[in-house]
Design an enzyme around this catalytic site. Structure first.
Site, short mmCIF file in Angstrom:
data_model
loop_
_atom_site.label_atom_id
_atom_site.label_comp_id
_atom_site.label_asym_id
_atom_site.label_seq_id
_atom_site.Cartn_x
_atom_site.Cartn_y
_atom_site.Cartn_z
N ASN A 87 0.85 -1.18 0.00
CA ASN A 87 0.00 0.00 0.00
C ASN A 87 0.89 1.24 0.00
O ASN A 87 1.88 1.30 0.74
CB ASN A 87 -0.90 0.01 1.24
N HIS A 100 6.57 -1.83 3.18
CA HIS A 100 6.32 -3.23 3.54
C HIS A 100 5.44 -3.86 2.49
O HIS A 100 4.52 -3.24 1.96
CB HIS A 100 5.66 -3.35 4.91
N HIS A 102 2.77 -6.93 1.98
CA HIS A 102 1.92 -7.93 2.62
C HIS A 102 2.00 -9.19 1.76
O HIS A 102 1.83 -9.12 0.53
CB HIS A 102 0.46 -7.48 2.65
P1 5GP Z 1 -0.57 -0.81 5.85
O1 5GP Z 1 -1.99 -0.40 6.01
O2 5GP Z 1 0.40 0.27 6.28
O3 5GP Z 1 -0.26 -1.35 4.50
O4 5GP Z 1 -0.37 -2.05 6.80
C1 5GP Z 1 0.18 -1.98 8.08
C2 5GP Z 1 0.07 -3.37 8.65
O5 5GP Z 1 0.92 -3.44 9.78
C3 5GP Z 1 -1.34 -3.74 9.13
O6 5GP Z 1 -1.77 -4.93 8.47
C4 5GP Z 1 -1.17 -3.93 10.63
O7 5GP Z 1 -1.95 -4.99 11.14
C5 5GP Z 1 0.31 -4.20 10.77
N1 5GP Z 1 0.91 -3.76 12.03
C6 5GP Z 1 0.78 -2.53 12.60
N2 5GP Z 1 1.49 -2.47 13.74
C7 5GP Z 1 2.09 -3.68 13.88
C8 5GP Z 1 2.98 -4.23 14.87
O8 5GP Z 1 3.35 -3.59 15.84
N3 5GP Z 1 3.40 -5.51 14.68
C9 5GP Z 1 3.00 -6.25 13.60
N4 5GP Z 1 3.48 -7.49 13.52
N5 5GP Z 1 2.19 -5.77 12.65
C10 5GP Z 1 1.74 -4.49 12.79
#
Ligand code: 5GP
Ligand code: ZN
Length: 113
Positions: A87, A100, A102
């Site tokens: 994203n 990152h 997914h």
């Molecule tokens: P984004 O919306 O930025 O693409 O995704 C961020 C992802 O990071 C989300 O799926 C969320 O669940 C994950 N996430 C956020 N904080 C943490 C954390 O402290 N540890 C882990 N393992 N995942 C996290």
């Protein structure tokens, strides 16, 4: 970056459920999984998003994709299939400002979106 959650996990400052790591990247389980297998792949370097790979000539993008394939093998979804996505920015729903990918799998993920 001291206040970046993914930098802190990559450094080992806070615990992450790590599935694979090498000199450049770390893969750990998402804290809020959206599929039976949901792993996040991050570079150790604090890079904000995919946009910041533009203009880099060190091959990090290629290394990242190769590492992602290794992670899919490690968590057992390489042959069954998976989705690898990143994203970017507000419309992309990027919540953590550290690049990152997914990796989602372990079931039929259905149509995209
Ligand atoms: P984004 O919306 O930025 O693409 O995704 C961020 C992802 O990071 C989300 O799926 C969320 O669940 C994950 N996430 C956020 N904080 C943490 C954390 O402290 N540890 C882990 N393992 N995942 C996290
Ligand atoms: Zn970071």
């Amino acid at each position: 970056m001291d206040d970046c959650i993914f930098c802190r996990i990559a450094r080992g400052d806070i615990p992450g459920d790590i599935v694979l790591e090498d000199a450049d990247f770390v893969a750990f389980r998402d804290i809020n999984p959206k599929a039976p297998q949901h792993v996040l792949v991050v570079p150790r370097e604090h890079i904000i998003s995919l946009n910041d790979l533009e203009g880099r000539s060190d091959g990090i993008g290629h290394l990242l994709l190769r590492f992602i394939v290794k992670v899919t093998e490690q968590v057992g979804v390489k042959e069954s299939g998976y989705r690898a996505l990143t994203n970017v920015g507000p419309d992309g729903g990027q919540e953590v400002q550290h690049l990152h990918f997914h990796i989602l799998g372990g079931e039929d993920l259905g149509d995209f979106r």
